[in-house]
Design an enzyme around this catalytic site. Sequence first.
Site, PDB file in Angstrom:
ATOM      1  N   GLU B  60       0.816  -1.212   0.000  1.00  0.00           N
ATOM      2  CA  GLU B  60       0.000   0.000   0.000  1.00  0.00           C
ATOM      3  C   GLU B  60       0.847   1.258   0.000  1.00  0.00           C
ATOM      4  O   GLU B  60       0.491   2.267  -0.620  1.00  0.00           O
ATOM      5  CB  GLU B  60      -0.956   0.002   1.194  1.00  0.00           C
ATOM      6  N   HIS B 129     -11.032  -5.865   8.645  1.00  0.00           N
ATOM      7  CA  HIS B 129     -11.867  -5.723   7.451  1.00  0.00           C
ATOM      8  C   HIS B 129     -13.101  -4.853   7.691  1.00  0.00           C
ATOM      9  O   HIS B 129     -13.950  -4.755   6.818  1.00  0.00           O
ATOM     10  CB  HIS B 129     -12.327  -7.094   6.940  1.00  0.00           C
TER      11      HIS B 129
HETATM   12  C1  LIG Z   1      -1.583  -4.923   4.365  1.00  0.00           C
HETATM   13  C2  LIG Z   1      -2.560  -5.789   3.663  1.00  0.00           C
HETATM   14  N1  LIG Z   1      -2.945  -5.456   2.409  1.00  0.00           N
HETATM   15  C3  LIG Z   1      -3.853  -6.211   1.759  1.00  0.00           C
HETATM   16  C4  LIG Z   1      -4.402  -7.313   2.349  1.00  0.00           C
HETATM   17  C5  LIG Z   1      -5.457  -8.120   1.606  1.00  0.00           C
HETATM   18  N2  LIG Z   1      -4.935  -9.442   1.267  1.00  0.00           N
HETATM   19  C6  LIG Z   1      -5.156 -10.497   2.069  1.00  0.00           C
HETATM   20  S1  LIG Z   1      -4.366 -11.854   1.549  1.00  0.00           S
HETATM   21  C7  LIG Z   1      -3.730 -11.053   0.215  1.00  0.00           C
HETATM   22  C8  LIG Z   1      -2.837 -11.800  -0.723  1.00  0.00           C
HETATM   23  C9  LIG Z   1      -1.694 -12.412  -0.013  1.00  0.00           C
HETATM   24  O1  LIG Z   1      -0.920 -13.157  -0.892  1.00  0.00           O
HETATM   25  P1  LIG Z   1       0.340 -13.960  -0.404  1.00  0.00           P
HETATM   26  O2  LIG Z   1       1.224 -13.108   0.415  1.00  0.00           O
HETATM   27  O3  LIG Z   1       0.925 -14.593  -1.597  1.00  0.00           O
HETATM   28  O4  LIG Z   1      -0.252 -15.075   0.579  1.00  0.00           O
HETATM   29  P2  LIG Z   1      -1.298 -16.229   0.228  1.00  0.00           P
HETATM   30  O5  LIG Z   1      -2.649 -15.649   0.466  1.00  0.00           O
HETATM   31  O6  LIG Z   1      -1.085 -16.647  -1.166  1.00  0.00           O
HETATM   32  O7  LIG Z   1      -1.043 -17.319   1.210  1.00  0.00           O
HETATM   33  C10 LIG Z   1      -4.151  -9.729   0.188  1.00  0.00           C
HETATM   34  C11 LIG Z   1      -3.842  -8.752  -0.861  1.00  0.00           C
HETATM   35  C12 LIG Z   1      -3.980  -7.622   3.655  1.00  0.00           C
HETATM   36  N3  LIG Z   1      -4.478  -8.671   4.319  1.00  0.00           N
HETATM   37  N4  LIG Z   1      -3.070  -6.853   4.290  1.00  0.00           N
END
Ligand SMILES: Cc1ncc(C[n+]2csc(CCOP(=O)(O)OP(=O)(O)O)c2C)c(N)n1
Lengths: 375, 336
Positions: B60, B129
């Site tokens: 972000e 959320h």
């Molecule tokens: C700071 C933040 N920004 C956005 C999100 C929304 N979000 C939750 S999971 C995710 C993707 C995460 O991907 P990754 O790090 O590859 O982990 P995975 O879910 O594949 O295990 C996002 C964008 C969040 N939880 N925290």
Amino acid sequence: MSLAGAGPATGEKISEPWVQLLTPAGVRVPEPHYDSWLEDIDGGRLQGLYRDMVVVRRIDVEATALQRQGELALWPPLLGQEAAQIGSGRALAPDDFVFPSYRETGVAYCRGVEYADLVKVWRGNAPSSWDPYRLNMAPMQIIIGAQALHATGYAMATKFDGAETATMTYFGDGATSQGDLNEAMVFAASFQAPVLFFCQNNQWAISEPVRVQAQRAIADRPPGFGIPSVRVDGNDVLACLAVTREALDRVRTGAGPYFIEAVTYRMGPHTTADDPTRYRDPNELEDWRTRDPIDRLAAYLKSEGLFDDGFQAQVRTAADDAAAGLRAACTGLSDPSDLELFDNVYSTPHAVLERQKQHYARYLAGFEAAEGGQR
Amino acid sequence: MTTMTFGQAINAGLRKALDRDPKVLLIGEDIGTLGGVFRITDGLQKDFGAHRVVDSPLAESGILGTAVGMCFRGYRPVCEIQFDGFVYPAFDQIVSQVAKLHYRSRGRVKMPITVRVPFGGGFGGAEHHSESPEAYFLHTAGLRAVTPSNPQDAFLMVQQAIACDDPVMFFEPKRRYHLKGEVDLEADLSAAAPLDQARIERPGSDATLVAYGPLVPTALAAADAAADEGISLEVIDLRSLSPLDFGTVADSVRRTGRLVITHEASQTGGLGAELAAGITERCFYYLEHAPVRVTGFDIPYPSARMEQHHVPDLDRILDGVDRVLDRPNSLSGLED
Ligand SMILES: Cc1ncc(C[n+]2csc(CCOP(=O)(O)OP(=O)(O)O)c2C)c(N)n1
Ligand SMILES: [Mg+2]
């Protein structure tokens, strides 16, 4: 379609080198260096790893079902990542401390989590569940990447204390873009903190393929920070176990931080709220199915004569029991009491909040007096 | 007029903005192929291309920081923050850069950034959320902040925010994304109500009830219920949170003599406090009762099975109305 990246598309052959001890067909590949970390893994232990993965997958499938049935608000499946989590989770010593993300059901299982504590948060009963000091595992983390700094700080503190333990943090491919993750690597390197970074590169961050986050293998990044790294086949439980054991040993014995990229695949949706058909080629999933972590260990066990009907029945029973245990624990959770939301905001009395709580209690009591019942 | 949901109305507004000005660009996590986790940007990447609807890396601070750089080149970035609780990694860029660059550059560099933040709870969301972080941004000079409460406003206000030369925090009441309403897609932007103006949603005479974003429908329902008891509430939708439209609210309070303010965000240092102070300054001699706040408590946003206690609902708003009208209420007889 993404603006970023000319990197390799997911679904293409994974670039080597990486550590693989078990091919997708279940053939054991000798690798003298890492094999030395598996000397104690006899037939019984191999079967144990298989049982762990099957049970954890079953827990995951059951939790997904509980969400579909309205018992959980949300669930983040680990489907496909069992080898990465069981292999690394079984390498941990009880004294080691873990800072997970939200998807580490398999790691929590290895740490001895209770069923209710796996689902309490997702049912909406509590903001966190297990006792971090009983499992030596921090509450799950939703803020992407934040836990990597916590792990590094914890590791720095163990070093100040002269303790011989390792700290391990789990995160995804998406997390590697966050400042927190990169800052954690800087701190870990600067202070030679005994921390192990464990990235489960499951190819996707919700709808974004890993090439949006990284143009080269993720494991190529840490060396630039002064942190050695290794890439491992994350769907090979033996490779994950061996690589993590070695890494934890290095970390514990003063070699500084270390980074593992486990190359795996998120076979399910991001969470039960997600619909991957909107962004993912179904052929990609089919391709990864041929590399399923459980099937490949089954094939190996079979070739070793360790997969008879009795063993399979035993594993089925263990999985059934786990599913039933999870379901009972979940549906048996009682709802929080009316005023629980005011608890634990502070550790010492706070006059303004106390007053709000008292006013709200009075408000609720008024309803009960008026209606003789619940709000 | 077209019937559409709140979410579709924002989508339509974004589409207009992209059509109108080639310098408008959308950037955020999962907004391209997926169309955003709420589908607010659905179809936009397909129609405008990956250079105008950009799936960003998961960072972000990166989204806002690069948007600042784009502004230096005359772009008008619309940044999507996936959920309220994920805006904080970008806080430094928003507070120290986005908000201040126009001031620091003595007006030479404009920061026409729109930061779209789905906010608020009441829908059983997971931790981080369901938050209402607006007060942090109101306290930051240099930022404007708005929140629409219905599809028509959503459609127009998102376009106005993008067209505005100042940075605008655009808070979207996510639990109202499915709320349906009539939208005039041909509405002339220049004829629309100014972005910084509140609106009287329902005239009344006994007390003024001020709400914004997700609680506007709740406030209107409370006014209906109060009417059944013979109480006439004037409901004001603030729409703009920074600047606050004190004129519209003060006018109303001078007529009703009583003010209730409701928001989901915590009470301390919140928007209700600012509004109560500003109205007391302006209307002291007209007030028949101290302004009353009906808000979320001073707690982290609670888990789904506790949130019904936290988020002000119709009953809690009516209890506040009883207080401001000196009718029997939950705090009757309490001397503190
Ligand atoms: C700071 C933040 N920004 C956005 C999100 C929304 N979000 C939750 S999971 C995710 C993707 C995460 O991907 P990754 O790090 O590859 O982990 P995975 O879910 O594949 O295990 C996002 C964008 C969040 N939880 N925290
Ligand atoms: Mg991922």
